[in-house]
Design a protein around this motif. Structure first.
Motif, short mmCIF file in Angstrom:
data_model
loop_
_atom_site.label_atom_id
_atom_site.label_comp_id
_atom_site.label_asym_id
_atom_site.label_seq_id
_atom_site.Cartn_x
_atom_site.Cartn_y
_atom_site.Cartn_z
N LYS A 119 48.15 83.54 64.17
CA LYS A 119 46.83 83.97 64.62
C LYS A 119 45.76 83.39 63.68
O LYS A 119 46.05 83.08 62.52
CB LYS A 119 46.74 85.49 64.69
CG LYS A 119 46.81 86.21 63.38
CD LYS A 119 46.69 87.70 63.64
CE LYS A 119 46.53 88.45 62.33
NZ LYS A 119 46.35 89.86 62.55
N PRO A 120 44.55 83.21 64.19
CA PRO A 120 43.51 82.59 63.37
C PRO A 120 43.15 83.44 62.14
O PRO A 120 43.17 84.66 62.20
CB PRO A 120 42.30 82.49 64.30
CG PRO A 120 42.70 83.05 65.60
CD PRO A 120 44.10 83.53 65.52
N SER A 121 42.81 82.75 61.07
CA SER A 121 42.37 83.45 59.86
C SER A 121 40.92 83.92 60.07
O SER A 121 40.27 83.58 61.07
CB SER A 121 42.44 82.52 58.66
OG SER A 121 41.51 81.48 58.80
N LYS A 122 40.40 84.65 59.09
CA LYS A 122 39.02 85.14 59.19
C LYS A 122 38.05 83.95 59.27
O LYS A 122 37.11 83.95 60.08
CB LYS A 122 38.69 86.01 57.97
CG LYS A 122 37.38 86.72 58.05
CD LYS A 122 37.27 87.72 56.93
CE LYS A 122 35.99 88.52 57.06
NZ LYS A 122 35.89 89.53 56.01
N ARG A 123 38.31 82.93 58.48
CA ARG A 123 37.46 81.73 58.50
C ARG A 123 37.52 81.05 59.87
O ARG A 123 36.50 80.64 60.44
CB ARG A 123 37.92 80.78 57.40
CG ARG A 123 37.11 79.52 57.32
CD ARG A 123 37.54 78.71 56.10
NE ARG A 123 36.79 77.49 56.05
CZ ARG A 123 37.33 76.28 56.18
NH1 ARG A 123 38.62 76.15 56.34
NH2 ARG A 123 36.57 75.21 56.14
N ASP A 124 38.77 80.93 60.42
CA ASP A 124 38.93 80.31 61.74
C ASP A 124 38.18 81.11 62.81
O ASP A 124 37.56 80.53 63.70
CB ASP A 124 40.41 80.21 62.11
CG ASP A 124 41.18 79.25 61.23
OD1 ASP A 124 40.55 78.34 60.65
OD2 ASP A 124 42.42 79.41 61.13
N ARG A 125 38.25 82.44 62.75
CA ARG A 125 37.55 83.28 63.73
C ARG A 125 36.04 83.07 63.66
O ARG A 125 35.36 83.01 64.68
CB ARG A 125 37.89 84.76 63.50
CG ARG A 125 39.23 85.17 64.07
CD ARG A 125 39.37 86.67 64.19
NE ARG A 125 39.03 87.38 62.97
CZ ARG A 125 39.87 87.67 61.98
NH1 ARG A 125 41.12 87.27 62.06
NH2 ARG A 125 39.46 88.34 60.92
N ARG A 126 35.51 82.93 62.46
CA ARG A 126 34.07 82.67 62.32
C ARG A 126 33.70 81.34 62.96
O ARG A 126 32.68 81.23 63.65
CB ARG A 126 33.68 82.65 60.84
CG ARG A 126 33.65 84.02 60.22
CD ARG A 126 33.20 83.94 58.78
NE ARG A 126 33.26 85.24 58.15
CZ ARG A 126 33.61 85.44 56.89
NH1 ARG A 126 33.92 84.41 56.12
NH2 ARG A 126 33.63 86.65 56.38
#
Length: 134
Positions: A119-126
């Motif tokens: 699943k995407p990391s916090k940075r990827d989600r941003r």
């Protein structure tokens, strides 16, 4: 001596035959598969001690797929793969179904290659949210 072990070769224990025919790596796995109801002999669930005779039809479910085979020869000893394949003949419908399932699995593995591994990391989600305009 008619009652001595091995004197009557018209029948072999199904777990020994499955091991000799190389459907299972060990005889213990063949026994366990029988206990779990994954082996049918002539339409009936087979216990490990059930006898197999030439001409019997077996349905075998293992990690390699589902096989429907006719017993052509009997053996209690595990030998080379070429000898093991001579013990049975797989039905055409069984072979076609297994090949079809193998092709579907291959396609599914290719599709999974396009999916992210995690699943995407916090940075990827941003970054995704910025890209979507949120």
């Amino acid at each position: 001596m008619a009652n001595s072990p091995g004197a009557d070769r018209s029948e072999v224990r199904i777990d020994k035959w499955l091991w000799a025919a190389r459907f299972f790596k060990t005889r213990a796995l063949a026994q366990k598969s029988c206990e779990m109801g994954r082996i049918e002999s002539n339409g009936h669930l087979a216990k490990a001690a059930r006898g197999v005779r030439i001409g019997d039809m077996l349905k075998i479910k293992n990690e390699g797929g589902e096989f429907e085979v006719e017993v052509l020869a009997l053996s209690e000893m595990r030998g080379p793969a070429a000898v093991a394949q001579a013990l049975y003949r797989e039905t055409d419908t069984s072979r076609e179904l297994r090949l079809k399932l193998a092709a579907e699995l291959k396609v599914m593995q290719q599709v999974e290659g396009f999916l992210p591994a995690a699943k995407p990391s916090k940075r990827d989600r941003r970054q995704i949210n910025r890209f979507r305009g949120r």
